[in-house]
Structures are given as C-alpha cells and as structure tokens.
Scaffold this active site. Sequence first.
Site, PDB file in Angstrom:
ATOM      1  N   LYS A 244      58.678  15.037  14.944  1.00 47.89           N
ATOM      2  CA  LYS A 244      58.519  16.137  13.998  1.00 47.89           C
ATOM      3  C   LYS A 244      59.005  15.775  12.598  1.00 47.89           C
ATOM      4  CE  LYS A 244      59.844  19.510  17.546  1.00 47.89           C
ATOM      5  NZ  LYS A 244      60.853  20.554  17.867  1.00 47.89           N
ATOM      6  N   GLY A 245      59.815  14.760  12.488  1.00 46.95           N
ATOM      7  CA  GLY A 245      60.596  14.510  11.275  1.00 46.95           C
ATOM      8  C   GLY A 245      59.814  14.327   9.989  1.00 46.95           C
TER       9      GLY A 245
ATOM     10  N   GLU B  96      56.270   8.207   8.134  1.00 42.72           N
ATOM     11  CA  GLU B  96      57.474   8.350   8.966  1.00 42.72           C
ATOM     12  C   GLU B  96      58.666   8.777   8.104  1.00 42.72           C
ATOM     13  OE1 GLU B  96      58.824   9.096  11.505  1.00 42.72           O
ATOM     14  OE2 GLU B  96      59.576   7.471  12.748  1.00 42.72           O
ATOM     15  N   ASP B  97      59.582   9.511   8.717  1.00 36.18           N
ATOM     16  CA  ASP B  97      60.767   9.968   7.984  1.00 36.18           C
ATOM     17  C   ASP B  97      61.821   8.869   7.830  1.00 36.18           C
ATOM     18  OD1 ASP B  97      61.308   9.947  10.713  1.00 36.18           O
ATOM     19  OD2 ASP B  97      62.393  11.848  10.731  1.00 36.18           O
TER      20      ASP B  97
ATOM     21  N   LYS C 134      66.880   2.412   7.004  1.00 32.47           N
ATOM     22  CA  LYS C 134      68.255   1.958   7.296  1.00 32.47           C
ATOM     23  C   LYS C 134      68.184   0.514   7.763  1.00 32.47           C
ATOM     24  CE  LYS C 134      69.919   6.115   9.483  1.00 32.47           C
ATOM     25  NZ  LYS C 134      70.477   6.640  10.729  1.00 32.47           N
TER      26      LYS C 134
ATOM     27  N   PHE D  70      74.041   9.060   9.496  1.00 34.53           N
ATOM     28  CA  PHE D  70      73.082   9.943  10.161  1.00 34.53           C
ATOM     29  C   PHE D  70      72.662  11.027   9.185  1.00 34.53           C
ATOM     30  CE2 PHE D  70      71.343  13.056  13.015  1.00 34.53           C
ATOM     31  CZ  PHE D  70      70.660  12.259  13.914  1.00 34.53           C
TER      32      PHE D  70
ATOM     33  N   ASP E 254      66.142  16.190  11.387  1.00 34.98           N
ATOM     34  CA  ASP E 254      67.080  17.066  12.111  1.00 34.98           C
ATOM     35  C   ASP E 254      68.268  16.350  12.699  1.00 34.98           C
ATOM     36  OD1 ASP E 254      65.612  15.727  14.220  1.00 34.98           O
ATOM     37  OD2 ASP E 254      66.480  17.194  15.583  1.00 34.98           O
TER      38      ASP E 254
HETATM   39  P1  IMP Z   1      64.088   4.155  15.236  1.00 35.93           P
HETATM   40  O1  IMP Z   1      65.475   3.815  15.679  1.00 35.93           O
HETATM   41  O2  IMP Z   1      63.660   3.375  14.007  1.00 35.93           O
HETATM   42  O3  IMP Z   1      63.114   3.972  16.369  1.00 35.93           O
HETATM   43  O4  IMP Z   1      64.078   5.670  14.822  1.00 35.93           O
HETATM   44  C1  IMP Z   1      63.656   6.621  15.744  1.00 35.93           C
HETATM   45  C2  IMP Z   1      63.770   8.004  15.255  1.00 35.93           C
HETATM   46  O5  IMP Z   1      65.147   8.351  15.332  1.00 35.93           O
HETATM   47  C3  IMP Z   1      63.350   8.338  13.832  1.00 35.93           C
HETATM   48  O6  IMP Z   1      61.988   8.609  13.701  1.00 35.93           O
HETATM   49  C4  IMP Z   1      64.137   9.607  13.617  1.00 35.93           C
HETATM   50  O7  IMP Z   1      63.433  10.710  14.127  1.00 35.93           O
HETATM   51  C5  IMP Z   1      65.392   9.377  14.453  1.00 35.93           C
HETATM   52  N1  IMP Z   1      66.484   9.004  13.561  1.00 35.93           N
HETATM   53  C6  IMP Z   1      66.943   7.783  13.252  1.00 35.93           C
HETATM   54  N2  IMP Z   1      67.961   7.859  12.379  1.00 35.93           N
HETATM   55  C7  IMP Z   1      68.133   9.180  12.140  1.00 35.93           C
HETATM   56  C8  IMP Z   1      69.019   9.920  11.281  1.00 35.93           C
HETATM   57  O8  IMP Z   1      69.842   9.380  10.534  1.00 35.93           O
HETATM   58  N3  IMP Z   1      68.865  11.264  11.297  1.00 35.93           N
HETATM   59  C9  IMP Z   1      67.966  11.917  12.067  1.00 35.93           C
HETATM   60  N4  IMP Z   1      67.120  11.266  12.868  1.00 35.93           N
HETATM   61  C10 IMP Z   1      67.200   9.910  12.907  1.00 35.93           C
END
Ligand code: IMP
Length: 192
Positions: A58-59, A114-115, A146, A167, A174
């Site tokens: 959803k982000g 993507e967020d 990140k 975070f 969210d």
């Molecule tokens: P990934 O670790 O790159 O696979 O990220 C997966 C998902 O984790 C992202 O699309 C976000 O929805 C969530 N996510 C990662 N870091 C954060 C954060 O700092 N705040 C909120 N959601 C996060």
Amino acid sequence: MLDSTQFKGYNLWVAMSSQVKPQILFSSQEIETRVRQLAAEIRKDYHNKRPVLIGILKGSFVFLADLVRLLDFPLEVEFIRLSSYGRGKETSGTVRVVQGLASEVKGRHVLIIEDIVDTGLTVAFLFDYLRKEKPASLKLCVLTNKPSRRQTLVNIDYLGFTIPDKFIVGYGIDWDEKFRNLPDIGFMEAED
Ligand code: IMP
C-alpha cells in the site's frame, strides 16, 4: 497543502499510538518539490511511450497519486500488492503476491513506483516477476532509499531521497497501518 502543524488530530493520533512519535524528516513542501523534479525527469523519458506505472501497495499510493497528476501525457496506472512476512519492523525476505496485476504488461514500458527500498528484496522479487511478462522496458522509481540496509543489488532509475537507517512513516508509509495520512515523512523514535 497541509503540513504537520495544521494536521488536525495529529497530536492526538501521536498520543494514542503508545510510546512512539515521528520526528519530521521531510516536510510536505520538501516532498512536493522533489516529486515535481522527479516528474520532470520521468516526463522527459516517457512522454511518448504511454507507460504503465505500477504502484506497489500500500505504501506507494500517495506518492503515485501526486506523481501522476504532474505527468501531462498518456499513461496507465496499475497496482500490485506484495507481502513480506516478518515480525515488527523487519522483513522476512519471503515475498509473495497478494494481489496481482489486472492487465497485461507484455510489450509495454513499465515503471515501478515504490515508497521505500530497504533490503531491496521486495523490488528484486518484483523485477523477476515482471520480467517474465516480457515488458518492452522495466524501470524503478523510488521515493526513499535506505542503502545501508541493502541485501541485494537494486538499480534505482528515479530516486526522491536517500535516507539513514531509520524507520520512517507518513506520506502513505505506515507503521502497523498508522501514520499513512501524515502529510510529511517522519521517523520513529521511542520516547524516554
Ligand atoms: P525491502 O526490505 O526493500 O524489501 O522493503 C520492503 C517493504 O518494507 C517496503 O516496501 C516498505 O513497505 C517496508 N519498509 C521498509 N522500511 C520501512 C520503513 O522505514 N517504514 C515503513 N515501511 C518500511
């Protein structure tokens, strides 16, 4: 546009959400400026390609909504919902499709929206998944990155902000389904 000081109920919302409150990292004005710059770059590359923008739910919903309204050429919008299982704020690394695409992307110019790229496992999974559909091109637009958390190589074509290992919440992002409606981006910090 609202900022956090005008955001009615925001303090109440914070007070209700136990021991944590977000510290502002990027204000709504800073985000708006950066999204306009990204839109100008995307316009240059896609104005004659009728791209399909795929938002990862959803982000990305707020980012995508703001971005597409700054793009004045034909495009289509799709959503995909992915889920990575994990406890608390950690991803498990196992990604699955919860809700797939409603239309084919074969032969289309696809731009993933993507967020956050954190470990990178979610977008790496989606790249593999979409490549099998044989799009004409496949690129990635990300609001926040990140890099310190990366577990797999990810090439980001359009990036809003590089962020520290915190975070973050707000602007669609969210923590436990809270704070998506915060107009700014903040990071979570435990209260003493
Ligand atoms: P990934 O670790 O790159 O696979 O990220 C997966 C998902 O984790 C992202 O699309 C976000 O929805 C969530 N996510 C990662 N870091 C954060 C954060 O700092 N705040 C909120 N959601 C996060």
